[in-house]
Design a protein around this motif. Structure first.
Motif, mmCIF file in Angstrom:
data_model
loop_
_atom_site.group_PDB
_atom_site.id
_atom_site.type_symbol
_atom_site.label_atom_id
_atom_site.label_comp_id
_atom_site.label_asym_id
_atom_site.label_seq_id
_atom_site.Cartn_x
_atom_site.Cartn_y
_atom_site.Cartn_z
ATOM 1 N N THR A 105 0.828 -1.195 0.000
ATOM 2 C CA THR A 105 0.000 0.000 0.000
ATOM 3 C C THR A 105 0.865 1.248 0.000
ATOM 4 O O THR A 105 1.778 1.369 0.810
ATOM 5 C CB THR A 105 -0.934 0.008 1.227
ATOM 6 O OG1 THR A 105 -1.637 -1.243 1.267
ATOM 7 C CG2 THR A 105 -1.925 1.148 1.163
ATOM 8 N N LEU A 106 0.570 2.158 -0.917
ATOM 9 C CA LEU A 106 1.319 3.395 -1.054
ATOM 10 C C LEU A 106 0.534 4.555 -0.472
ATOM 11 O O LEU A 106 -0.564 4.378 0.042
ATOM 12 C CB LEU A 106 1.621 3.648 -2.541
ATOM 13 C CG LEU A 106 2.735 2.818 -3.185
ATOM 14 C CD1 LEU A 106 4.082 3.091 -2.580
ATOM 15 C CD2 LEU A 106 2.453 1.363 -3.248
ATOM 16 N N ALA A 107 1.082 5.740 -0.573
ATOM 17 C CA ALA A 107 0.447 6.951 -0.059
ATOM 18 C C ALA A 107 -0.800 7.304 -0.868
ATOM 19 O O ALA A 107 -0.964 6.874 -2.004
ATOM 20 C CB ALA A 107 1.434 8.120 -0.110
ATOM 21 N N ILE A 108 -1.638 8.123 -0.289
ATOM 22 C CA ILE A 108 -2.841 8.600 -0.958
ATOM 23 C C ILE A 108 -2.455 9.558 -2.083
ATOM 24 O O ILE A 108 -1.626 10.441 -1.901
ATOM 25 C CB ILE A 108 -3.763 9.337 0.038
ATOM 26 C CG1 ILE A 108 -4.235 8.391 1.140
ATOM 27 C CG2 ILE A 108 -4.948 9.972 -0.670
ATOM 28 C CD1 ILE A 108 -4.914 9.087 2.316
ATOM 29 N N GLY A 109 -3.054 9.365 -3.247
ATOM 30 C CA GLY A 109 -2.957 10.336 -4.326
ATOM 31 C C GLY A 109 -1.715 10.282 -5.187
ATOM 32 O O GLY A 109 -1.103 9.226 -5.386
ATOM 33 N N LYS A 110 -1.340 11.452 -5.702
ATOM 34 C CA LYS A 110 -0.263 11.596 -6.684
ATOM 35 C C LYS A 110 1.050 10.969 -6.205
ATOM 36 O O LYS A 110 1.699 10.245 -6.958
ATOM 37 C CB LYS A 110 -0.069 13.081 -6.985
ATOM 38 C CG LYS A 110 1.074 13.394 -7.909
ATOM 39 C CD LYS A 110 1.214 14.895 -8.123
ATOM 40 C CE LYS A 110 2.426 15.211 -8.985
ATOM 41 N NZ LYS A 110 2.567 16.665 -9.203
#
Length: 155
Positions: A105-110
């Motif tokens: 899981t990565l960060a939210i958004g761009k």
């Protein structure tokens, strides 16, 4: 991505993959609206030569987890910022996978989308010299850019 509206976020993953010269495909596959297509896509991905799946989804964000449940390939989930809860709902839906069905899981958004592409590149670089070279070049350019502009004020 789970819907066309996710493109605003996921275009940053595509741009990074293109910058690094990594072949990819871009598709809308909805966990909720096209579940049969989702299962078919996940089950056939490895046989089609896909090595990693980057899946962006907002709201309930079931896409990355459902893909991970149906393939042995690594799945990196990008939470798309939602209007209702600013992406926290997406983040928690992706991050809280049960033991046995992992989703990176990565960060939210761009930032999450760009980093998903870089993480995928890091995995591919383990066995692909061209991707390794492109990734090393990107990182060197990033470092040089910071060193060349130490003063944060506009010129």
């Amino acid at each position: 991505m789970g819907s066309r509206s996710d493109w605003e976020t996921m275009q940053h993953a595509v741009a990074m993959l293109e910058r690094l010269g990594i072949a990819h495909e871009t598709r809308v596959v909805s966990a909720h609206r096209t579940p049969d297509l989702l299962f078919e896509y996940a089950e056939q991905a490895a046989g089609r030569g896909i090595q990693i799946i980057i899946a962006g989804a907002g709201g309930a964000a079931h896409l990355p987890g459902m893909l991970a449940a149906k393939t042995r390939l690594p799945v990196f989930g990008v939470p798309v910022q939602s209007k209702a809860l600013s992406g926290m709902d997406s983040l928690l839906s992706i991050a809280q996978m049960p033991t046995g069905i992992p989703v990176g899981t990565l960060a939210i958004g761009k930032a999450g989308a760009g980093n998903a592409a870089l993480l995928a590149a890091s995995v591919l670089a383990l066995h692909d010299a061209d991707v390794a070279s492109a990734l090393e070049t990107f990182r060197a350019e990033q470092t040089q850019n910071v060193l060349a502009h130490p003063d944060p004020r506009p010129a």
